[in-house]
Enzyme design. Structure first.
Site, short mmCIF file in Angstrom:
data_model
loop_
_atom_site.label_atom_id
_atom_site.label_comp_id
_atom_site.label_asym_id
_atom_site.label_seq_id
_atom_site.Cartn_x
_atom_site.Cartn_y
_atom_site.Cartn_z
N GLU A 22 -3.68 1.20 -5.88
CA GLU A 22 -2.73 0.16 -6.25
C GLU A 22 -2.49 0.23 -7.74
OE1 GLU A 22 -0.04 -1.49 -5.70
OE2 GLU A 22 -1.00 -2.23 -3.86
N CYS A 81 0.87 -1.17 0.00
CA CYS A 81 0.00 0.00 0.00
C CYS A 81 0.90 1.22 0.00
CB CYS A 81 -0.91 -0.01 1.23
SG CYS A 81 -1.94 1.47 1.38
#
Length: 253
Positions: free
Chosen positions: A111, A2
């Site tokens: 992402e 992340c």
């Protein structure tokens, strides 16, 4: 992994989710990046018997954990994520897993899908948010670093786990999501050891998130507006012409 996330919910929504008495106002943030301050929730000091004071408090920390034993942060690799599977074994995270677990509220995260080597596809960013809207809380770790001049700074990182099937179509890792009914158990480092919360370090349910393709605006930290989360049409994948097989070469398929 992340590497960027967002918190666009109102302070009141965050306060209600975490069960806080109060929370200082803060602006919507669409592109939270490493080294920036992040809002986290930690366990409150022990309560007196009969007190109805919340068991959590909100603080700010720098996104990028610095273990207490680091002498020079300039020579230490920035830690924004920690693998949950091995965090309790690594020197950088072992103490925090036992004593300083945190919650990181988020409206979602970003992402990137990296195409295979040799492919004509481009890197594609995705905004990944709860299907039903609202806020999730990532599991994380905190360390307070003391510099040579005696000043202190709270630092934190986000725990990751193997991606579920949904996220796995673009990346093999995702943040650990702590269910709201387990907030207090996750934060309770006085009574709960790492083995007592190991069951929480699992991929999120398949129907929790939706993935929205977005532009590459999110790649630049300077871009901080809501347009970062606007859906874009993905370019069709290029079709490559297969080479004819020669008569003396076997096919692998």
């Amino acid at each position: 992994m992340c590497g960027r996330f967002a918190l666009t919910a109102s302070p009141e929504e965050v306060r209600e989710l975490l069960g806080l008495l109060e929370l200082e106002p803060f602006p919507a943030r669409y592109n939270i990046a490493p080294t920036q301050p992040i809002l986290i929730a930690v366990a409150a000091p022990p309560r007196e018997p009969g007190s109805n004071r919340p068991d959590k408090i909100a603080v700010l920390a720098r996104w990028g954990l610095i273990p207490s034993w680091v002498k020079d942060p300039g020579d230490f690799t920035l830690i924004i994520n920690a693998r949950s599977e091995t965090a309790n074994e690594k020197a950088s995270f072992r103490a925090a897993m036992r004593h300083r677990r945190i919650l990181v509220p988020a409206s979602g995260f970003y992402e990137w899908h990296r195409p295979p080597k040799g492919s004509d596809e481009k890197l594609q960013a995705y905004w990944i948010r709860p299907k039903s809207g609202g806020i999730v809380c990532f599991g994380g770790l905190m360390e307070t670093y003391m510099s040579k001049d005696g000043s202190e700074i709270d630092t934190g990182c986000i725990l990751t786990t193997a991606a579920n099937r949904t996220i796995g179509t673009i990346h093999d890792r995702m943040p650990v999501v702590i269910p709201s009914e387990d907030f207090s158990r996750w934060l309770d480092c006085r009574a709960g050891e790492p083995r007592d919360v190991a069951d929480l370090l699992v991929p999120a349910q398949e129907d929790l998130f939706e993935m929205i393709p977005v532009s590459d605006l999110v790649n630049k930290v300077a871009n901080v507006g809501p347009e970062l989360q606007t859906r874009v049409e993905r370019a069709p994948r290029p079709v490559t012409q297969a080479k004819p097989e020669s008569d003396d070469q076997m096919s692998l398929f």
